[in-house]
Write a protein that holds these residues in place. Structure first.
Motif, short mmCIF file in Angstrom:
data_model
loop_
_atom_site.label_atom_id
_atom_site.label_comp_id
_atom_site.label_asym_id
_atom_site.label_seq_id
_atom_site.Cartn_x
_atom_site.Cartn_y
_atom_site.Cartn_z
N ALA A 127 -29.02 -6.57 -47.84
CA ALA A 127 -28.87 -5.47 -48.80
C ALA A 127 -28.77 -6.01 -50.22
N ALA A 128 -28.12 -7.16 -50.40
CA ALA A 128 -27.98 -7.76 -51.72
C ALA A 128 -29.34 -8.18 -52.27
N ILE A 129 -30.18 -8.77 -51.44
CA ILE A 129 -31.52 -9.17 -51.87
C ILE A 129 -32.32 -7.94 -52.27
N ALA A 130 -32.21 -6.87 -51.47
CA ALA A 130 -32.94 -5.64 -51.78
C ALA A 130 -32.41 -4.98 -53.06
N ASP A 131 -31.09 -5.07 -53.31
CA ASP A 131 -30.53 -4.57 -54.57
C ASP A 131 -31.21 -5.25 -55.75
N ALA A 132 -31.29 -6.58 -55.68
CA ALA A 132 -31.85 -7.35 -56.79
C ALA A 132 -33.30 -6.95 -57.06
N TRP A 133 -34.06 -6.79 -55.99
CA TRP A 133 -35.47 -6.43 -56.14
C TRP A 133 -35.60 -5.00 -56.71
N ALA A 134 -34.76 -4.08 -56.21
CA ALA A 134 -34.82 -2.69 -56.68
C ALA A 134 -34.49 -2.61 -58.17
N ARG A 185 -29.22 3.75 -53.80
CA ARG A 185 -28.01 4.14 -53.07
C ARG A 185 -28.29 4.84 -51.74
N PRO A 186 -29.25 5.77 -51.64
CA PRO A 186 -29.47 6.42 -50.34
C PRO A 186 -29.80 5.42 -49.23
N ARG A 187 -30.56 4.38 -49.54
CA ARG A 187 -30.89 3.38 -48.52
C ARG A 187 -29.65 2.58 -48.12
N VAL A 188 -28.83 2.21 -49.10
CA VAL A 188 -27.62 1.46 -48.79
C VAL A 188 -26.66 2.32 -47.97
N ASP A 189 -26.57 3.60 -48.31
CA ASP A 189 -25.71 4.51 -47.54
C ASP A 189 -26.13 4.51 -46.07
N TYR A 190 -27.45 4.53 -45.84
CA TYR A 190 -27.92 4.55 -44.46
C TYR A 190 -27.62 3.22 -43.77
N VAL A 191 -27.87 2.10 -44.45
CA VAL A 191 -27.58 0.78 -43.87
C VAL A 191 -26.10 0.66 -43.55
N ALA A 192 -25.24 1.17 -44.43
CA ALA A 192 -23.80 1.10 -44.20
C ALA A 192 -23.40 1.86 -42.95
N ARG A 193 -23.97 3.05 -42.77
CA ARG A 193 -23.65 3.84 -41.57
C ARG A 193 -24.17 3.15 -40.32
N LEU A 194 -25.39 2.62 -40.40
CA LEU A 194 -25.98 1.93 -39.25
C LEU A 194 -25.13 0.72 -38.86
N MET A 209 -33.13 -1.61 -39.13
CA MET A 209 -32.39 -2.84 -39.42
C MET A 209 -33.22 -3.81 -40.24
N SER A 210 -34.53 -3.75 -40.10
CA SER A 210 -35.41 -4.71 -40.77
C SER A 210 -35.40 -4.56 -42.29
N GLY A 211 -35.00 -3.38 -42.77
CA GLY A 211 -35.03 -3.12 -44.20
C GLY A 211 -36.37 -2.62 -44.72
N LEU A 212 -37.36 -2.50 -43.83
CA LEU A 212 -38.69 -2.07 -44.25
C LEU A 212 -38.74 -0.59 -44.60
N GLY A 213 -37.76 0.16 -44.15
CA GLY A 213 -37.73 1.59 -44.43
C GLY A 213 -36.69 2.25 -43.57
#
Length: 415
Positions: free
Chosen positions: A296-303, A331-340, A380-384
């Protein structure tokens, strides 16, 4: 006058990935880190497919492969006797990033560090403000540095987050994790979560013929035995999991250096304010299963980098608009990752009688449903994100049958 376009506080993967992203845009970047250099830590070893895409775009993926990173294609759940209950298979995902990579966190840091202007041993002691806007940082020695963007990548106990007025209410899980680094040549490449009566035992191979094991322990038991009792606890823990008995000797050898970590989660209500952005563990933290926090941190940086890429110049107004867009879209993607992550953590770490029965029944009931497993793997892959329908939930609970259980949904990268 600004000394830099961006001052990045913290040289974890979030800060370094952001630095590389901005440097490739031609920005003037400085990274500060209070540590004297990179450190070996027990976290963030699993790089998910979306992160592989980002690291490839940043020019560091091949470096990690050359340094011995291990490809992992499956996450398996097994009983203490090594009988497979269920698995998540990455191979049906879109190529060429249809796998994970496993490497040491310090190695990932070092791969990202190449050619980045960084000052180790420099702590950002205080944020600088001009009215309501963050305009820079004051270092521990008193030096002041200014930039239109300050990125707080200084971890879950972020000093800068607190100074910015953000509250992070932390939920602590009712267990801790004992992390072992052990010699285990020829272990294989599956990442294996053993579901035991005492909780999670997560085992996977590491480069150089070694392995990591994360074993759940009750905080009360840990307090009772202390560090001196870890060797005997390790002996009992291994004996209770027949699948680990071949590793009994290297586990005992590594027990003296095992690290005990708490597990918690939080999501700061706001990640940005004028001139400041929070990334990675400074903004949000999840249970450490499957490396979702680092990814999630890597994806934050890219976003954030994508939002800033459109700016002709780093003027305060333009930067602040980009920061708001970063939070709105990310944030919506992180919210989903957090719940998962939270739901998966509960499934694998609940040691109550009811929790163990429900987890085993749900996993076994859906072990042959490749469609649902593929959706979980994709998420889980982060692709979507592919959300489960109400019908999918009924199928998971065994209330209805799934006539399409062997039909994999067509998925593509959402980015």
């Amino acid at each position: 006058m600004a000394d830099h376009d961006a001052i990045i506080c913290g040289a974890g993967v979030a800060g370094l990935a952001l630095a590389r992203t901005l440097l490739r845009q031609g920005r003037r970047v400085l990274v500060l880190d209070k540590q004297p250099g990179t450190r070996d830590v027990h976290k963030g070893e699993l790089i998910q497919p979306r992160s592989l895409q980002i690291l490839d775009a940043l020019g560091v993926l091949e470096r990690l492969r050359r340094q011995g990173a291990i490809e992992a294609h499956r996450l398996c759940c097994r009983t203490a006797d090594n009988d497979e209950i269920a698995s998540l298979d990455y191979r049906p995902l879109p190529e060429p990033f249809n796998h994970c990579l496993v490497h040491y966190y310090a190695s990932i840091q070092e791969a990202l560090l190449t050619d980045i202007p960084i000052t180790f041993g420099a702590r950002a002691e205080e944020l600088l403000f001009d009215h309501n806007r963050v305009t820079g940082v004051r270092l521990a020695g008193g030096e002041e540095l200014r930039a239109p963007l300050v990125a707080a990548c200084d971890g879950h106990s972020s000093r800068l987050r607190a100074q910015a007025g953000f509250d992070a209410s932390r939920h602590t899980y009712g267990h801790r994790l004992v992390g072992y680094d052990l010699a285990a040549p020829g272990l294989g490449t599956d990442i294996v979560a053993y579901l035991t009566d005492a909780g999670l035992r997560l085992l996977f191979a590491m480069p150089g013929g070694r392995a990591r094991l994360y074993a759940q322990i009750d905080p009360g038991e840990h307090r009772a035995i202390g560090r001196a009792g870890l060797t005997e606890w390790t002996r009992r823990m291994t004996a209770a999991v027949p699948a680990l008995e071949p590793l009994a000797e290297p586990l005992l050898d590594s027990a003296a250096d095992a690290r005990v970590m708490s597990a918690w989660r939080f999501n700061t209500p706001r990640w940005v304010r004028p001139g400041l952005a929070l990334l990675g563990d400074a903004a949000h933290c999840v249970h450490p299963m499957a490396g979702q926090g680092m990814n999630a941190a890597i994806a934050d940086a890219w976003a954030l980098g994508e939002r800033l890429a459109d700016l002709d110049a780093f003027t305060p107004d333009a930067v602040d608009l980009a920061l708001n867009r970063y939070e709105e879209t990310r944030r919506p993607r992180v919210d989903y990752v957090a719940r998962l992550s939270h739901n998966l953590a509960g499934l694998f770490t609940d040691t109550s009688w009811k929790g163990r029965v429900v987890a085993r029944r749900m996993l076994r009931r859906n072990r042959h449903n490749h469609r649902l497993q593929h959706i979980i793997t994709y998420n889980m892959s982060g692709l979507g994100v592919r959300r489960f329908t109400r019908r999918d939930r009924f199928i998971q609970l065994g209330l209805i049958r799934d006539s399409r259980s062997h039909v994999l949904p067509e998925v593509t990268c959402d980015f």
